[in-house]
Design a protein around this motif. Structure first.
Motif, PDB file in Angstrom:
ATOM      1  N   LEU A 163      -4.016  14.463 -14.041  1.00 21.63           N
ATOM      2  CA  LEU A 163      -4.435  13.544 -12.976  1.00 21.63           C
ATOM      3  C   LEU A 163      -3.643  12.240 -13.027  1.00 21.63           C
ATOM      4  CD1 LEU A 163      -8.318  14.041 -13.036  1.00 21.63           C
ATOM      5  CD2 LEU A 163      -6.718  14.826 -11.287  1.00 21.63           C
ATOM      6  N   GLN A 164      -3.383  11.761 -14.258  1.00 24.70           N
ATOM      7  CA  GLN A 164      -2.606  10.537 -14.405  1.00 24.70           C
ATOM      8  C   GLN A 164      -1.190  10.729 -13.878  1.00 24.70           C
ATOM      9  OE1 GLN A 164      -3.965   7.740 -15.457  1.00 24.70           O
ATOM     10  NE2 GLN A 164      -2.097   6.531 -15.227  1.00 24.70           N
ATOM     11  N   THR A 165      -0.597  11.893 -14.186  1.00 21.17           N
ATOM     12  CA  THR A 165       0.749  12.189 -13.694  1.00 21.17           C
ATOM     13  C   THR A 165       0.758  12.291 -12.183  1.00 21.17           C
ATOM     14  OG1 THR A 165       1.279  13.366 -15.737  1.00 21.17           O
ATOM     15  CG2 THR A 165       2.663  13.833 -13.823  1.00 21.17           C
ATOM     16  N   GLN A 166      -0.247  12.990 -11.626  1.00 19.86           N
ATOM     17  CA  GLN A 166      -0.325  13.117 -10.177  1.00 19.86           C
ATOM     18  C   GLN A 166      -0.516  11.757  -9.517  1.00 19.86           C
ATOM     19  OE1 GLN A 166      -3.506  15.897  -9.568  1.00 19.86           O
ATOM     20  NE2 GLN A 166      -2.331  17.637 -10.356  1.00 19.86           N
ATOM     21  N   LEU A 167      -1.345  10.912 -10.140  1.00 16.97           N
ATOM     22  CA  LEU A 167      -1.562   9.573  -9.589  1.00 16.97           C
ATOM     23  C   LEU A 167      -0.272   8.765  -9.615  1.00 16.97           C
ATOM     24  CD1 LEU A 167      -3.391   7.303  -8.551  1.00 16.97           C
ATOM     25  CD2 LEU A 167      -3.964   6.787 -10.934  1.00 16.97           C
ATOM     26  N   ALA A 168       0.443   8.839 -10.753  1.00 15.76           N
ATOM     27  CA  ALA A 168       1.704   8.103 -10.856  1.00 15.76           C
ATOM     28  C   ALA A 168       2.710   8.595  -9.818  1.00 15.76           C
ATOM     29  CB  ALA A 168       2.278   8.249 -12.265  1.00 15.76           C
ATOM     30  N   GLN A 169       2.783   9.920  -9.645  1.00 16.83           N
ATOM     31  CA  GLN A 169       3.706  10.468  -8.655  1.00 16.83           C
ATOM     32  C   GLN A 169       3.320  10.028  -7.249  1.00 16.83           C
ATOM     33  OE1 GLN A 169       6.520  12.172  -9.001  1.00 16.83           O
ATOM     34  NE2 GLN A 169       6.405  12.146 -11.227  1.00 16.83           N
ATOM     35  N   ALA A 170       2.016  10.045  -6.973  1.00 23.46           N
ATOM     36  CA  ALA A 170       1.563   9.610  -5.644  1.00 23.46           C
ATOM     37  C   ALA A 170       1.874   8.132  -5.407  1.00 23.46           C
ATOM     38  CB  ALA A 170       0.059   9.857  -5.508  1.00 23.46           C
ATOM     39  N   GLN A 171       1.671   7.314  -6.454  1.00 20.71           N
ATOM     40  CA  GLN A 171       1.974   5.888  -6.318  1.00 20.71           C
ATOM     41  C   GLN A 171       3.466   5.654  -6.113  1.00 20.71           C
ATOM     42  OE1 GLN A 171       0.207   4.528  -9.977  1.00 20.71           O
ATOM     43  NE2 GLN A 171      -1.695   3.917  -8.982  1.00 20.71           N
ATOM     44  N   LEU A 172       4.285   6.394  -6.892  1.00 20.59           N
ATOM     45  CA  LEU A 172       5.733   6.264  -6.737  1.00 20.59           C
ATOM     46  C   LEU A 172       6.175   6.690  -5.345  1.00 20.59           C
ATOM     47  CD1 LEU A 172       6.961   7.590 -10.192  1.00 20.59           C
ATOM     48  CD2 LEU A 172       7.365   5.314  -9.277  1.00 20.59           C
ATOM     49  N   GLN A 173       5.599   7.813  -4.863  1.00 20.00           N
ATOM     50  CA  GLN A 173       5.988   8.291  -3.544  1.00 20.00           C
ATOM     51  C   GLN A 173       5.567   7.292  -2.464  1.00 20.00           C
ATOM     52  OE1 GLN A 173       7.844  10.837  -3.416  1.00 20.00           O
ATOM     53  NE2 GLN A 173       8.043  11.108  -1.209  1.00 20.00           N
ATOM     54  N   ALA A 174       4.380   6.699  -2.627  1.00 14.47           N
ATOM     55  CA  ALA A 174       3.928   5.704  -1.655  1.00 14.47           C
ATOM     56  C   ALA A 174       4.835   4.478  -1.663  1.00 14.47           C
ATOM     57  CB  ALA A 174       2.483   5.295  -1.955  1.00 14.47           C
ATOM     58  N   LEU A 175       5.207   4.031  -2.878  1.00 11.54           N
ATOM     59  CA  LEU A 175       6.111   2.893  -2.971  1.00 11.54           C
ATOM     60  C   LEU A 175       7.457   3.198  -2.348  1.00 11.54           C
ATOM     61  CD1 LEU A 175       5.308   1.809  -6.631  1.00 11.54           C
ATOM     62  CD2 LEU A 175       4.824   0.483  -4.570  1.00 11.54           C
ATOM     63  N   LYS A 176       7.939   4.415  -2.603  1.00 11.06           N
ATOM     64  CA  LYS A 176       9.235   4.805  -2.053  1.00 11.06           C
ATOM     65  C   LYS A 176       9.182   4.882  -0.536  1.00 11.06           C
ATOM     66  CE  LYS A 176      12.354   8.728  -1.976  1.00 11.06           C
ATOM     67  NZ  LYS A 176      12.537  10.126  -2.412  1.00 11.06           N
ATOM     68  N   MET A 177       8.086   5.430  -0.005  1.00 10.48           N
ATOM     69  CA  MET A 177       7.965   5.571   1.443  1.00 10.48           C
ATOM     70  C   MET A 177       7.884   4.220   2.147  1.00 10.48           C
ATOM     71  SD  MET A 177       8.248   8.686   2.389  1.00 10.48           S
ATOM     72  CE  MET A 177       9.517   8.802   1.115  1.00 10.48           C
ATOM     73  N   GLN A 178       7.422   3.184   1.428  1.00  7.35           N
ATOM     74  CA  GLN A 178       7.377   1.850   2.025  1.00  7.35           C
ATOM     75  C   GLN A 178       8.770   1.357   2.404  1.00  7.35           C
ATOM     76  OE1 GLN A 178       5.404  -0.873  -0.545  1.00  7.35           O
ATOM     77  NE2 GLN A 178       3.456   0.231  -0.517  1.00  7.35           N
ATOM     78  N   LEU A 179       9.799   1.847   1.688  1.00  7.83           N
ATOM     79  CA  LEU A 179      11.154   1.373   1.937  1.00  7.83           C
ATOM     80  C   LEU A 179      11.680   1.825   3.289  1.00  7.83           C
ATOM     81  CD1 LEU A 179      12.771   2.058  -1.535  1.00  7.83           C
ATOM     82  CD2 LEU A 179      11.976  -0.123  -0.646  1.00  7.83           C
ATOM     83  N   HIS A 180      11.270   2.996   3.717  1.00  3.37           N
ATOM     84  CA  HIS A 180      11.849   3.556   4.937  1.00  3.37           C
ATOM     85  C   HIS A 180      11.534   2.711   6.176  1.00  3.37           C
ATOM     86  CE1 HIS A 180      13.293   7.183   2.912  1.00  3.37           C
ATOM     87  NE2 HIS A 180      12.178   7.112   2.214  1.00  3.37           N
ATOM     88  N   PRO A 181      10.234   2.433   6.474  1.00  5.78           N
ATOM     89  CA  PRO A 181       9.970   1.584   7.640  1.00  5.78           C
ATOM     90  C   PRO A 181      10.516   0.172   7.476  1.00  5.78           C
ATOM     91  CG  PRO A 181       7.946   1.999   6.414  1.00  5.78           C
ATOM     92  CD  PRO A 181       8.986   2.902   5.856  1.00  5.78           C
ATOM     93  N   HIS A 182      10.500  -0.344   6.229  1.00  5.12           N
ATOM     94  CA  HIS A 182      11.011  -1.685   5.981  1.00  5.12           C
ATOM     95  C   HIS A 182      12.499  -1.758   6.295  1.00  5.12           C
ATOM     96  CE1 HIS A 182      12.279  -5.045   3.180  1.00  5.12           C
ATOM     97  NE2 HIS A 182      11.342  -5.608   3.913  1.00  5.12           N
ATOM     98  N   PHE A 183      13.268  -0.790   5.797  1.00  2.54           N
ATOM     99  CA  PHE A 183      14.701  -0.757   6.038  1.00  2.54           C
ATOM    100  C   PHE A 183      15.002  -0.484   7.512  1.00  2.54           C
ATOM    101  CE2 PHE A 183      18.315   2.187   6.559  1.00  2.54           C
ATOM    102  CZ  PHE A 183      19.347   1.301   6.311  1.00  2.54           C
ATOM    103  N   LEU A 184      14.279   0.470   8.096  1.00  2.00           N
ATOM    104  CA  LEU A 184      14.518   0.823   9.494  1.00  2.00           C
ATOM    105  C   LEU A 184      14.241  -0.360  10.415  1.00  2.00           C
ATOM    106  CD1 LEU A 184      13.032   4.425   9.712  1.00  2.00           C
ATOM    107  CD2 LEU A 184      15.418   3.761   9.965  1.00  2.00           C
ATOM    108  N   PHE A 185      13.175  -1.092  10.142  1.00  2.00           N
ATOM    109  CA  PHE A 185      12.841  -2.244  10.982  1.00  2.00           C
ATOM    110  C   PHE A 185      13.979  -3.264  10.983  1.00  2.00           C
ATOM    111  CE2 PHE A 185      11.156  -6.558  11.324  1.00  2.00           C
ATOM    112  CZ  PHE A 185      10.519  -6.491  12.560  1.00  2.00           C
ATOM    113  N   ASN A 186      14.487  -3.566   9.801  1.00  2.00           N
ATOM    114  CA  ASN A 186      15.563  -4.553   9.710  1.00  2.00           C
ATOM    115  C   ASN A 186      16.850  -4.063  10.372  1.00  2.00           C
ATOM    116  OD1 ASN A 186      13.907  -6.282   8.311  1.00  2.00           O
ATOM    117  ND2 ASN A 186      14.601  -5.603   6.298  1.00  2.00           N
ATOM    118  N   THR A 187      17.174  -2.776  10.171  1.00  2.00           N
ATOM    119  CA  THR A 187      18.399  -2.238  10.756  1.00  2.00           C
ATOM    120  C   THR A 187      18.314  -2.157  12.266  1.00  2.00           C
ATOM    121  OG1 THR A 187      18.740  -0.940   8.742  1.00  2.00           O
ATOM    122  CG2 THR A 187      20.013  -0.311  10.685  1.00  2.00           C
TER     123      THR A 187
END
Length: 365
Positions: A163-187
């Motif tokens: 569960l800890q690994t799954q939580l960490a992976q989910a948190q990492l994926q959520a953090l990573k996904m934040q970059l896409h709209p942030h980068f796209l908005f600026n571009t």
């Protein structure tokens, strides 16, 4: 294969039970032999074994049933008041039956014809050995519960770790996904600004944006890529920014070739470079310079991003104050999730001017 998996195999389980009771029989036989040795009527070890091997053999046959009863009627907090008396009854039944059968077997195999069978003698033997054989049953139940509690504990640890690994992976994926709209908005904002000023530049920026998104989607589910792949993403982004700033942005990459195969977090450099361009180069009216260096230092991969901007602001009290935006905060959180304390992420003013962002992560290949 762990102990739990081995225990589930019937042949292993029966073999272990037989081995334990055989050792017990050897111990009982040796005790009787040495106890009788200094007396007037010593017996041979074989004679001692004939009487002492019968009961352990019967217990070996009965142990699987006792283990089944332990699993079928476990003694747990919510119903121990009912289960303890039940197991006391089972234990007494086991003791009476096993001692009684052992006495009958011994008489009809080893004492037949030497003396008449005496049921009262069997009853006295049962009463005499009742506590000891009841203790065998209690020991089996106790060991069964100990093993079961240990199994549950290990399963709980494994489940918690998963569960800890799954939580960490989910948190990492959520953090990573934040970059896409942030980068796209600026571009997209930059493309919108160029549409009415320089359509050719806007077209080139759209093409580079397409390349960047293609590379990003190819590694959408990957938390780590090689440094070489990460630099390919970064080059697409830098081309977009060079179109935006035209002749006001100069970039230089100084990458040690030995580090190109090192795994790094996916899209870890883009937000750092974006922050350098936004705060260090965009406000300038003169030429902006961006240097990206990568090298191995001991067991760490060090990446530095330098710009020739104003650096971190310094206030009259001498304290540098800087509020990290989404990109840098996201980067710091991802590094913490991936590497814990085994990383370094610092922002500092360069003595020759500008800002230096230093990133260090474990060097692996």
């Amino acid at each position: 294969m762990n102990a739990q998996m081995l225990w589930k195999r019937r042949s292993v389980r029966w073999g272990l039970i037989a081995l334990v009771w055989m050792l017990a029989a050897l111990i009982f036989s040796s005790q009787l032999y040495f106890f009788q040795l200094p007396t007037k009527d010593p017996i041979s070890w074989l004679e001692a074994a004939r009487s002492q091997f019968i009961s352990p053999t019967l217990w070996a046959l009965a142990t699987p049933l006792a283990l089944w009863l332990a699993g079928r009627f476990p003694i747990e907090q919510q119903h121990w008041r009912r289960r303890v008396p039940l197991h006391v009854l089972f234990g007494l039944l086991f003791a009476v039956v096993i001692v009684g059968i052992a006495q009958i077997i011994y008489y009809f195999i080893f004492a037949w014809g030497q003396r008449p069978y005496n049921p009262m003698g069997t009853l006295r033997t049962i009463i005499y050995n009742l506590s000891g054989d009841f203790g065998f049953y209690a020991l089996i139940i106790l060991l069964s519960h100990v093993f079961d509690y240990y199994r549950r504990y290990r399963e709980g640890q494994l489940t918690a770790a998963q569960l800890q690994t799954q939580l960490a992976q989910a948190q990492l994926q959520a953090l990573k996904m934040q970059l896409h709209p942030h980068f796209l908005f600026n571009t997209l904002h930059s493309i919108s600004a160029l549409l009415y000023k320089d359509t050719d530049a806007a077209d080139k920026m759209i093409a580079r944006l397409g390349d960047f998104l293609r590379l990003t989607l190819e590694n959408a589910g990957t938390q780590e890529v090689t440094l070489q792949q990460e630099l390919e993403f970064l080059k697409c982004y830098l081309e977009i920014e060079r179109i935006r700033f035209q002749d006001r942005l100069v970039t230089r990459l100084d990458i040690d070739p030995a580090t190109l195969d090192t795994p790094v977090p996916n899209l870890i450099l883009q937000p750092i470079v974006e922050n350098a361009i936004r705060h260090g180069i965009a406000p300038r009216s003169t030429m902006g310079r961006l240097d990206i260096l990568a090298e191995r230092i001991g067991g760490m991969l060090r990446i530095e991003i330098k710009d020739n901007g104003p650096g971190l602001p310094t206030y009259p009290n001498g304290i540098r104050q800087f509020k990290e935006g989404l990109g840098l905060a996201n980067t710091r959180a991802r590094l913490e999730q991936l590497y814990g304390t085994e990383h370094r992420f610092e922002l500092a003013n360069d003595p020759v001017g500008g800002l230096v962002v230093t990133l260090e992560i474990p060097y692996t290949r």
